[in-house]
Design a protein around this motif. Structure first.
Motif: not given
Length: 428
Positions: A92-98, A100-105, A108-109
């Motif tokens: 599974i691949l998830a994308e998130a912000a960098h 500064v973290p975001d809700e997707n991160g 996914a965590t």
């Protein structure tokens, strides 16, 4: 040709640290066994190999593993930065912000932790770690919020703190960083791509699989050093103070996971040197551990180039990661700030010197550029448009300066991350 040569040298550096190359050097399959460096693991019948990971190179590392382990049942999840995704067949691949973290991160965590609970005692678990994981592997302490932790990340990014210092704080605002992710899992093998000076494993990506020598007291001292304690959201401050007082358990100081460094800045620098020599330059690698304020580092490099006593044409190479204390309201990153400071040091006195500074991950700060180039063409364009380079530097607005003068260097996502490479070319 100096600009074209600098780009060619940088490109060869990035090519040498592509995950597909590094993974195949360190992971091999032979029938029902998997060899990782000097360790051999026998596959469990009817059990998957678990693949987890986080970082800017996580998708590329996972894709390489899917190829190497073709035919073996694989499960797991990796988190990468937006626009760094690659097609994966089993993981599974998830994308998130960098950065500064975001809700997707955060989500996914949580999903990763849920999958980790499905791992059985003798299962092999591989973790793919690269720079960027500190933001992508995202959570926040009980009693705080994502918004509050985002505020802390933003304060740190603008403070002038280096990556070692930032990650000490990040580890103590998390339940997965600083060796905490692997606390309850035995056969855990982490493959690590370094984006930190000195290749300290506990610093890279905030070391989710590596025991952490730092403490809550260290984290608080760093925030005091950069005068940030009074700017922290109160719930975050209270969490840290409880940790300092011993009311919250500190990060683990021992662990069972195997941690293997598979790629770093030195590999990239050596490849850059090889290409520079092939182009006919006298090559000198100055350092793989360049640090400090970007402006000061730029001045030192230009002075060294201007006073160069050796054979010419020459190529000076440096790797590492500078810092910027942000005081203005402009747009840019540390490499662009460094290149702009270098341009000011060059002005019209050194037409034989070209400098390129860029991040091997293809992104420099919150911009679409990997870095920037300082050369006579940029100087001429700035003069024609009557742009004041010093004013742009003071505003931390290097992106807009180079965007107008043709000095931005854009590569797109490179799928790797081993800090920055600086190429200085000295012609006759």
């Amino acid at each position: 040709m100096s600009r074209e040569h600098a780009i060619s040298i940088f490109s060869h550096a990035v090519a040498a640290v592509q995950p597909v190359i590094l993974m195949k050097k360190n992971v091999q399959r032979n029938g029902d066994t998997i060899k990782i460096a000097d360790s051999i693991f026998r596959l469990q019948e009817n059990r998957p190999v678990w693949i987890f990971g986080a970082g800017k190179a996580a998708a590329a590392m996972a894709a390489a593993l899917e190829e190497i382990l073709s035919g073996i049942p694989l499960k797991g999840l990796v988190i990468t930065k937006y626009h760094h995704a690659l097609p994966l067949q089993h993981i599974i691949l998830a994308e998130a912000a960098h950065p500064v973290p975001d809700e997707n991160g955060v989500q996914a965590t949580k999903q990763m932790i849920s999958l980790l609970k499905q791992v059985k005692e003798n299962d092999l678990v591989l973790f793919l770690l690269s720079g960027g994981a500190s933001a992508l592997l995202a959570d926040y302490p009980q009693g705080t919020s994502l918004t509050q932790v985002q505020t802390v990340f933003e304060l740190l990014l603008k403070s002038g703190a280096d990556i070692h210092e930032m990650n000490v704080v990040r580890k103590h605002l998390s339940a997965v960083k600083g060796g905490q992710l692997t606390a309850n899992t035995n056969a855990f093998y982490s493959l690590i791509l370094s984006d930190v000076v000195g290749d300290d494993l506990h610093v890279i990506g905030s070391g989710p699989t590596v025991p952490d020598p730092s403490t809550f007291a260290d984290a608080y001292a760093i925030l005091e050093k950069y005068h940030l304690t009074t700017q922290l959201p109160d719930p975050v401050l209270q969490h840290l103070l409880k940790g300092v007082q011993g009311h919250i358990p500190d990060t683990p100081k021992h662990g069972k996971a195997h941690n293997l460094l598979i790629g770093n800045n030195k590999i990239a620098l050596d490849a850059a040197a090889e290409q520079a020599a092939a182009l006919g330059y006298e090559v000198h690698i100055l350092t793989a551990t360049a640090t400090g304020e970007a402006e000061l580092l730029a001045q030192q490099l230009i002075q060294k180039a201007a006073d160069w006593p050796g054979k010419r044409p020459a190529c000076l190479l440096a790797g590492g990661e500078s810092t910027v204390t942000v005081t203005g309201n402009g747009l840019g990153g540390r490499n662009q700030q460094l290149a702009l400071a270098a341009l000011i040091a060059l002005q019209n006195d050194h037409p034989n010197i070209t400098l390129l500074s860029a991040g091997t991950d293809g992104t420099d700060g919150p911009t679409d550029a990997a870095g920037a180039i300082a050369d006579t063409a940029v100087i001429a364009a700035a003069a024609e448009k009557n742009l004041d380079a010093t004013a742009y530097l003071k505003q931390n607005d290097a992106w807009h300066f180079f965007e107008q003068t043709g000095g931005l260097y854009k590569t797109g996502a490179t799928q790797t991350n081993v800090m920055d490479i600086i190429v200085v070319i000295i012609n006759y």
